[in-house]
Design an enzyme around this catalytic site. Structure first.
Site, PDB file in Angstrom:
ATOM      1  N   GLU A   1       0.744  -1.170  -0.005  1.00 14.91           N
ATOM      2  CA  GLU A   1      -0.049   0.032   0.071  1.00 14.91           C
ATOM      3  C   GLU A   1       0.878   1.451  -0.007  1.00 14.91           C
ATOM      4  O   GLU A   1       1.785   1.553   0.849  1.00 14.91           O
ATOM      5  CB  GLU A   1      -0.731  -0.075   1.345  1.00 14.91           C
ATOM      6  CG  GLU A   1      -1.675   1.280   1.348  1.00 14.91           C
ATOM      7  CD  GLU A   1      -2.459   1.127   2.735  1.00 14.91           C
ATOM      8  OE1 GLU A   1      -2.315   0.149   3.514  1.00 14.91           O
ATOM      9  OE2 GLU A   1      -3.078   2.229   2.998  1.00 14.91           O
TER      10      GLU A   1
ATOM     11  N   ASP B   1      -7.858   2.426   6.541  1.00 21.74           N
ATOM     12  CA  ASP B   1      -7.651   2.455   5.033  1.00 21.74           C
ATOM     13  C   ASP B   1      -7.011   1.038   4.930  1.00 21.74           C
ATOM     14  O   ASP B   1      -7.401   0.501   3.711  1.00 21.74           O
ATOM     15  CB  ASP B   1      -6.869   3.452   4.615  1.00 21.74           C
ATOM     16  CG  ASP B   1      -7.748   4.779   4.655  1.00 21.74           C
ATOM     17  OD1 ASP B   1      -8.841   4.673   4.774  1.00 21.74           O
ATOM     18  OD2 ASP B   1      -7.198   5.975   4.655  1.00 21.74           O
TER      19      ASP B   1
ATOM     20  N   ASP C   1      -1.165  -1.091   5.649  1.00 22.41           N
ATOM     21  CA  ASP C   1      -1.086  -0.506   6.825  1.00 22.41           C
ATOM     22  C   ASP C   1      -2.110  -0.912   8.095  1.00 22.41           C
ATOM     23  O   ASP C   1      -3.143  -1.634   7.654  1.00 22.41           O
ATOM     24  CB  ASP C   1      -1.324   1.120   6.986  1.00 22.41           C
ATOM     25  CG  ASP C   1      -0.327   1.786   6.055  1.00 22.41           C
ATOM     26  OD1 ASP C   1       0.821   1.231   6.102  1.00 22.41           O
ATOM     27  OD2 ASP C   1      -0.543   3.014   5.618  1.00 22.41           O
TER      28      ASP C   1
ATOM     29  N   ASP D   1      -4.406   0.152   9.678  1.00 25.69           N
ATOM     30  CA  ASP D   1      -5.488   1.021   9.978  1.00 25.69           C
ATOM     31  C   ASP D   1      -6.625   0.818   9.150  1.00 25.69           C
ATOM     32  O   ASP D   1      -6.524  -0.089   8.431  1.00 25.69           O
ATOM     33  CB  ASP D   1      -4.876   2.584  10.041  1.00 25.69           C
ATOM     34  CG  ASP D   1      -4.550   2.919   8.354  1.00 25.69           C
ATOM     35  OD1 ASP D   1      -4.601   1.948   7.607  1.00 25.69           O
ATOM     36  OD2 ASP D   1      -3.739   3.733   8.110  1.00 25.69           O
TER      37      ASP D   1
END
Ligand code: 0RA
Length: 748
Positions: free
Chosen positions: A439, A516, A512, A514
């Site tokens: 990403e 997203d 990541d 998180d």
């Protein structure tokens, strides 16, 4: 044994030989001696009860995994006959349970079908059980008989009266010297029992797991569907938007045979959704025919012919379009179940799950064309919606073919021109290479610098990945990120797909930690699951597990993978100077103290998740106790460790009402103490690690923790992807709410 020897006769030899044959070659009778075979034992017993239901004598089937690991199937059918068998000189029940293929199928009805994949009957289960106990209520009396490994250990006796009631209760414990499997899995059994309840409408199957899974979770569910396979369709289409009602056809036909006649029954339910996925589930005698066969071919042929004829007649389909229509176009977005009952089924194919009876093709086709045509005539508005959808599918297929051709011309399919963004590895043997889908460009840069150039290739992905659930193939192939992935992976796409051309045998999604990142990960998994499922089946797809924290103490750094691991670290350090007492004032030893603290931490996390509020152990241990076995398990463990008890909505044990406040403080204090002298950094994204750190923690084959993506239950996964990625908002909200307690299990 002495008794048995004394009236040794031809029948006994038959029994001994039969039981020994099964025990010598169990796989020949039940498929295998692993998990499948183990669960197959249950299906063989349940099939007998289902037969009673199909014959109209049984309405209720109760299946229980007992606390000792044995299993009970109880029904309210006629009960296995207990009178003397006319030729065998033993009670009929003994014959049924010890002679192969004597499963009571001796009535001459021309409707009679035999259930069970291997159709070996309950005697096989008996032969493969360390023990089996059978209770029969019949003729006003309760009868009982016991066996071990297929031989009578307690002859038939009458225990008492039972009034009007009738039925059979079989309890067995599989022989662990034969099976490698040790435990019945509730989800496995539940899936099959649910399917049986759909296929045999009106039957009630109640299922309970009293043993519990590895984590102690119990299970209970009742399966009962008045709507039969119509409800099955609704279940399979959960979370999808339908564009037609569920359409149902059924019929039966008498066929001639040398020795008389037999009846074939067929039932079809279908519904169109606005998705691009086709689900065709076919059954013969309640057995799933994975490889299809004559019932499926009959259905497909009739669907195509009927739609074309109706479309032509009503001018809804133009002549030019008519010629271009394919069967695949007809079935895009279609969910269909075909269930046939055939007295003498022939199963063919590699896994013997393809129906071979030629007469069934015509019977199913006849029923479908006749009744589907009537349905179209009576519901012209629905017919138009379906035909519009089919025409759209046909045009999209043309567009996709054109798009594929143009991408092929540009070399996307054959990997001739690898995308510029790909930092490939030097090794050419795909079994040794890995492709990282990373990403963002910055993390991609770090990964590139840190990687092992020989075996690790890096493909940075920019921004959000296209949601393939909501895009047709032509739009998908126009998407740059998707094309780049197809080229890099090298297997091609659609009709040109060839798994043997895979350029890497590990495809690692690295995002990541998180929201997203989770979203991108789900989008990528949807892409692989929907468009390259073989990659997942072959186990080529992985999820990288970057650490969440870096913990430093006196200049010595350590990486921590999860929140749970961090908590454990802090609590272990923190407990060094603490003494923890239970409700009676006894000091807990280090192991139990840590166990209690970890449990409190888990309660904290769960209560936060459920309530959206702060730490409220009392709420979890009381109010939420009713909300699921997860909470009730925490409650039990807590009571066991702390000495505080909880019974019928009241705490007992000293100063219990204050426990809440004390527990909060204890956990906070210990954690804070553990934190002293430590520096804890949370990694928000991959970009926060430098190249060496990223390689060390996440990419180094010696140290990393990668998760291999598995597809254990295709239907569940299909529903979940539709749910998480599809159009419908309300079911998604409900799903997330329902699963708040299981979030950790969502990690696939
Ligand atoms: C033989 C004959 C009949 C029923 C059964 C067996 C039977 C077997 C099982 C196994 C589990 N549940 C069962 N229920 C029935 C027919 C009995 C009659 O004609 O009354």
């Amino acid at each position: 044994m002495a008794e048995e020897t004394s009236n040794y006769n031809a029948e006994n030899i038959q029994v001994l030989e039969g039981m020994e044959a099964v025990r010598k070659r169990p796989a020949m009778y039940i498929g295998d001696t692993g998990e499948r075979g183990y669960h197959h034992l249950v299906y063989e017993v349940v099939d007998n009860s289902i037969d009673e239901a199909l014959a109209g004598y049984c309405t209720l089937i109760d299946v229980v995994i007992n606390p000792d690991g044995s299993l009970t199937v109880k029904d309210n059918g006629r009960g296995i006959p207990v009178d003397m068998h006319p030729t065998q000189h033993r009670p009929a029940i003994e014959v049924v349970l010890t002679i192969l293929h004597a499963g009571g199928k001796f009535d001459g009805s021309n409707y009679k079908v035999s259930g069970g994949l291997h159709g070996v009957g309950v005697s096989c289960v008996n032969a493969l059980s360390e023990w089996m106990k059978v209770e029969v209520k019949r003729g006003g009396r309760l009868h009982h008989i016991e066996f071990s490994r297929g031989h009578v250990t307690k002859p038939l006796e009458t225990l008492g009266e039972c009034g009007e009631e009738t039925g059979t209760t079989v309890t067995f414990f599989p022989d662990h010297t034969i099976f490698t499997c040790r435990k019945f899995k509730a989800p496995v059994l539940a899936a099959r029992l649910r399917e049986l309840a759909f296929l045999n409408k009106g039957v009630t199957i109640h299922f309970r797991d009293e043993e519990g899974d590895e984590e102690g979770r119990k299970f209970e569910e009742t399966f009962h569907y008045e709507g039969g396979i119509d409800e099955f369709i609704t279940y399979l289409n959960t979370n999808k938007s339908s564009i037609s009602p569920v359409i149902h056809f059924e019929g039966q036909k008498e066929c001639a045979r040398l020795d008389g006649t037999y009846v074939v029954q067929a039932e079809v339910s279908m519904q169109y959704t606005d998705t691009y996925t086709t689900i065709e589930q076919t059954y013969c005698n309640n057995i799933r025919t994975i490889e299809g066969g004559t019932h499926l071919s009959g259905f497909r042929r009739a669907l195509t012919a009927t739609v074309k004829a109706y479309g032509e007649r009503t001018k809804l389909i133009k002549e030019k379009e008519l010629a271009a229509l394919t069967g695949d176009d007809m079935r895009e977005g279609l969910t269909v179940i075909v269930s046939v009952k055939v007295p003498q089924p022939q199963f063919e194919g590699q896994t013997k799950t393809k129906l071979g009876n030629g007469e069934v093709d015509g019977i199913v086709a006849g029923i479908v064309s006749d009744k589907l045509n009537t349905f179209f005539e009576e519901n012209p508005a629905v017919a138009k919606v379906i035909i519009d959808k089919i025409l759209l599918a046909s045009r999209a297929r043309e567009a996709a073919r054109a798009a594929r051709e143009s991408t092929r011309r540009k070399g996307v399919m054959d990997g001739l021109s690898l995308p510029g963004k790909l930092r490939d590895c030097s090794e050419r043997d795909p079994a040794k290479t890995e492709l990282y889908l990373v990403e963002g460009d910055s993390a991609g840069g770090s990964a590139c610098k840190g990687r092992n150039r020989a075996t690790q290739a890096i493909l940075p992905l920019r921004g959000k990945v296209l949601n393939v659930e909501k895009a047709r193939v032509d739009r998908m192939l126009a998407n740059a990120e998707i094309r780049t992935m197809i080229t890099a992976i090298g297997c091609g796409f659609g009709e040109e797909w060839d798994i043997s051309k895979a350029r890497y045998h590990k495809i690692v999604i690295m995002t990541d930690a998180d929201v997203d990142g989770a979203h991108i990960r789900t989008l990528l998994l949807t892409f692989f699951y929907r468009k390259m499922p073989e990659l997942i089946e072959k186990g080529y797809v992985y999820l990288a597990q970057p650490p969440l924290y870096k913990v430093e103490r006196k200049k010595k750094g350590e990486y921590v993978l999860t929140d749970g691991e961090l908590t454990e670290k802090l609590l272990t350090l923190g407990l060094d100077d603490y003494e923890v007492k239970d409700a009676s004032g006894t000091v807990l030893d280090a192991v139990r103290a840590k166990e209690l603290m970890m449990l409190l931490a888990e309660i904290e996390e769960t209560s936060k998740m459920v309530s959206g509020r702060g730490f409220d152990p009392a709420a979890l241990l009381t109010d939420y106790a009713a909300q699921g076995s997860g909470a009730s398990m925490l409650r039990k463990q807590f009571a066991a460790l702390s000495g505080f008890g909880y019974k019928s909505s009241d705490w007992f044990g000293s100063n219990s009402p204050d426990a809440n406040g004390l527990l909060v403080k204890l956990l906070d204090d210990v954690r804070a103490h553990g934190r002293q002298g430590l520096s804890v950094t949370r990694f928000k994204g991959l970009g926060e690690m430098d190249a060496a750190e990223l390689y060390d923690t996440t990419m180094n084959p010696e140290k990393r923790h990668m998760l291999r993506v598995k597809l254990e239950d295709a239907v569940k996964a299909d529903q979940m992807f539709t749910l998480l990625m599809g159009d419908e908002v309300e079911p998604r909200r409900k799903f997330i709410e329902d699963n708040a307690l299981n979030v950790r299990n969502l990690d696939f």
